[in-house]
Design an enzyme around this catalytic site. Structure first.
Site, PDB file in Angstrom:
ATOM      1  N   SER A 135       0.858  -1.193   0.000  1.00 20.05           N
ATOM      2  CA  SER A 135       0.000   0.000   0.000  1.00 20.05           C
ATOM      3  C   SER A 135       0.889   1.237   0.000  1.00 20.05           C
ATOM      4  O   SER A 135       1.987   1.220   0.559  1.00 20.05           O
ATOM      5  CB  SER A 135      -0.875   0.022   1.256  1.00 20.05           C
ATOM      6  OG  SER A 135      -1.511   1.278   1.382  1.00 20.05           O
ATOM      7  N   TYR A 148      -1.676  -0.608  10.350  1.00 18.34           N
ATOM      8  CA  TYR A 148      -1.862  -1.030   8.949  1.00 18.34           C
ATOM      9  C   TYR A 148      -0.610  -0.673   8.139  1.00 18.34           C
ATOM     10  O   TYR A 148      -0.093  -1.481   7.365  1.00 18.34           O
ATOM     11  CB  TYR A 148      -3.100  -0.330   8.374  1.00 18.34           C
ATOM     12  CG  TYR A 148      -3.330  -0.593   6.908  1.00 18.34           C
ATOM     13  CD1 TYR A 148      -3.881  -1.802   6.479  1.00 18.34           C
ATOM     14  CD2 TYR A 148      -3.003   0.360   5.946  1.00 18.34           C
ATOM     15  CE1 TYR A 148      -4.095  -2.042   5.128  1.00 18.34           C
ATOM     16  CE2 TYR A 148      -3.210   0.129   4.599  1.00 18.34           C
ATOM     17  CZ  TYR A 148      -3.757  -1.066   4.192  1.00 18.34           C
ATOM     18  OH  TYR A 148      -3.961  -1.317   2.847  1.00 18.34           O
TER      19      TYR A 148
HETATM   20  P1  NAP Z   1     -11.290  -6.138   0.272  1.00 13.58           P
HETATM   21  O1  NAP Z   1     -12.153  -5.729  -0.850  1.00 13.58           O
HETATM   22  O2  NAP Z   1     -11.685  -5.817   1.667  1.00 13.58           O
HETATM   23  O3  NAP Z   1     -11.058  -7.726   0.140  1.00 13.58           O
HETATM   24  C1  NAP Z   1     -10.283  -8.368   1.106  1.00 13.58           C
HETATM   25  C2  NAP Z   1     -10.142  -9.825   0.729  1.00 13.58           C
HETATM   26  O4  NAP Z   1      -9.303 -10.458   1.707  1.00 13.58           O
HETATM   27  C3  NAP Z   1     -11.474 -10.586   0.730  1.00 13.58           C
HETATM   28  O5  NAP Z   1     -11.415 -11.575  -0.302  1.00 13.58           O
HETATM   29  C4  NAP Z   1     -11.490 -11.237   2.101  1.00 13.58           C
HETATM   30  O6  NAP Z   1     -12.348 -12.349   2.131  1.00 13.58           O
HETATM   31  C5  NAP Z   1      -9.995 -11.609   2.232  1.00 13.58           C
HETATM   32  N1  NAP Z   1      -9.523 -11.808   3.603  1.00 13.58           N
HETATM   33  C6  NAP Z   1      -9.578 -10.955   4.655  1.00 13.58           C
HETATM   34  N2  NAP Z   1      -9.037 -11.498   5.747  1.00 13.58           N
HETATM   35  C7  NAP Z   1      -8.613 -12.742   5.379  1.00 13.58           C
HETATM   36  C8  NAP Z   1      -7.966 -13.803   6.071  1.00 13.58           C
HETATM   37  N3  NAP Z   1      -7.624 -13.707   7.365  1.00 13.58           N
HETATM   38  N4  NAP Z   1      -7.667 -14.926   5.393  1.00 13.58           N
HETATM   39  C9  NAP Z   1      -8.000 -15.057   4.080  1.00 13.58           C
HETATM   40  N5  NAP Z   1      -8.601 -14.078   3.369  1.00 13.58           N
HETATM   41  C10 NAP Z   1      -8.908 -12.943   4.019  1.00 13.58           C
HETATM   42  O7  NAP Z   1      -9.799  -5.560   0.125  1.00 13.58           O
HETATM   43  P2  NAP Z   1      -9.106  -4.805  -1.115  1.00 13.58           P
HETATM   44  O8  NAP Z   1      -9.397  -3.360  -0.991  1.00 13.58           O
HETATM   45  O9  NAP Z   1      -9.378  -5.521  -2.378  1.00 13.58           O
HETATM   46  O10 NAP Z   1      -7.573  -4.999  -0.721  1.00 13.58           O
HETATM   47  C11 NAP Z   1      -6.757  -5.954  -1.380  1.00 13.58           C
HETATM   48  C12 NAP Z   1      -5.288  -5.615  -1.101  1.00 13.58           C
HETATM   49  O11 NAP Z   1      -5.018  -4.294  -1.584  1.00 13.58           O
HETATM   50  C13 NAP Z   1      -4.933  -5.581   0.376  1.00 13.58           C
HETATM   51  O12 NAP Z   1      -3.623  -6.057   0.552  1.00 13.58           O
HETATM   52  C14 NAP Z   1      -4.990  -4.105   0.752  1.00 13.58           C
HETATM   53  O13 NAP Z   1      -4.153  -3.768   1.831  1.00 13.58           O
HETATM   54  C15 NAP Z   1      -4.453  -3.526  -0.549  1.00 13.58           C
HETATM   55  N6  NAP Z   1      -4.795  -2.117  -0.703  1.00 13.58           N
HETATM   56  C16 NAP Z   1      -6.079  -1.733  -0.912  1.00 13.58           C
HETATM   57  C17 NAP Z   1      -6.352  -0.374  -1.051  1.00 13.58           C
HETATM   58  C18 NAP Z   1      -7.735   0.141  -1.319  1.00 13.58           C
HETATM   59  O14 NAP Z   1      -7.897   1.371  -1.373  1.00 13.58           O
HETATM   60  N7  NAP Z   1      -8.738  -0.695  -1.463  1.00 13.58           N
HETATM   61  C19 NAP Z   1      -5.312   0.554  -0.944  1.00 13.58           C
HETATM   62  C20 NAP Z   1      -4.032   0.114  -0.742  1.00 13.58           C
HETATM   63  C21 NAP Z   1      -3.784  -1.235  -0.606  1.00 13.58           C
HETATM   64  P3  NAP Z   1     -12.957 -12.897   3.536  1.00 13.58           P
HETATM   65  O15 NAP Z   1     -13.419 -11.711   4.309  1.00 13.58           O
HETATM   66  O16 NAP Z   1     -14.049 -13.832   3.143  1.00 13.58           O
HETATM   67  O17 NAP Z   1     -11.842 -13.621   4.207  1.00 13.58           O
END
Ligand code: NAP
Length: 237
Positions: A135, A148
């Site tokens: 991130s 985080y």
């Molecule tokens: P998201 O939409 O909240 O999806 C999170 C995913 O992780 C879901 O599939 C969730 O499924 C799974 N998950 C959560 N806890 C878990 C666990 N303990 N074991 C296995 N699976 C787990 O998140 P996102 O925004 O797509 O983020 C994806 C990546 O991008 C992350 O690394 C995040 O830090 C990074 N990121 C996102 C943003 C943003 O603005 N969205 C910005 C910077 C970085 P379940 O809940 O069913 O487990």
């Protein structure tokens, strides 16, 4: 050789968008998340013979068993994406220890466990490609996100170190560091307010990050790289 990719956190958001692109490119996918129903729904949307698995990345046994199951059903894993995340925004002084631990376990330890499990087969095959999602907050820090940020900064150090350890085995490890992307994780953020700091003037879409992930997964001469996908946000931080 079959292109088999395990996507942890592949049921929603960025991981799901990566799955959609890889499915179009002919990969066989393991879509992994805790909630099996959601993972199965995402998997059946992809069509093809992809499979969903339930696993908590923070649990060593879960990760080990999941790798064994994936290999039994899909074959040797040669691509891995780590996109599982939990995020609990709060000032450090108000953050409970259990919330520190759960974020570090899911966001950082989880990627270490999956990478270690993948190493066994990738070393055997003398090849593989991993993308861990970091991130921009892990590089720049942010108010109310110290834990985080630590987990995501850790992803960079971890991935670059692992890249050095396994390059001679023809295994590549890279990081994509997104800015603000429209997913469940950011649904409560106020885009109208935050977009003022983003030079491109908007939050990103999960697919826009997914293209960067796929690029790094498939770039044979890139390893140890951190690719920022943030609409220019880092220019203002
Ligand atoms: P998201 O939409 O909240 O999806 C999170 C995913 O992780 C879901 O599939 C969730 O499924 C799974 N998950 C959560 N806890 C878990 C666990 N303990 N074991 C296995 N699976 C787990 O998140 P996102 O925004 O797509 O983020 C994806 C990546 O991008 C992350 O690394 C995040 O830090 C990074 N990121 C996102 C943003 C943003 O603005 N969205 C910005 C910077 C970085 P379940 O809940 O069913 O487990």
């Amino acid at each position: 050789m079959d292109k088999v990719c395990a996507i942890f956190g592949g049921s929603r958001g960025i991981g799901r968008a990566v799955a959609q692109l890889l499915a179009l490119k002919g990969y066989r996918l393991a879509i992994v998340a805790r909630n099996l129903d959601v993972a199965q729904a995402a998997t059946s949307d992809l069509g093809g013979d992809h499979l969903a698995f339930s696993c908590d990345v923070a649990k060593e046994h879960d990760v080990q068993n999941t790798f064994e199951e994936i290999q039994k059903h899909l074959g040797q894993i040669n691509f891995l994406v780590n996109a599982a995340v939990i995020n609990r925004n709060s000032l450090l002084v108000r953050t409970k220890t259990e919330d520190m631990i759960s974020q570090l376990h899911t966001n950082l330890l989880g990627s270490m466990l999956t990478c270690r499990a993948a190493m066994r087969t990738m070393i055997q095959q003398q090849g593989g490609s991993i993308v861990n999602i970091g991130s921009i907050i892990g590089l720049k820090g942010n108010f109310g996100q110290s834990v985080y940020s630590a987990s995501k900064g850790g992803i960079v150090g971890f991935s670059r170190s692992l890249a050095k350890e396994v390059a001679r085995k023809k295994i590549r490890v890279n990081v994509v560091a997104p800015g603000f992307i429209r997913t469940d994780m950011t649904k409560d953020l106020k885009e109208e307010h935050l977009k003022k700091n983003i030079p491109l003037g908007r939050f990103g879409e999960a697919t826009e990050v997914a293209h960067a992930v796929v690029f790094l997964l498939e770039s044979p001469y890139i390893t140890g790289h951190v690719l920022v996908v943030d609409g220019g946000l880092q220019l203002t931080m």
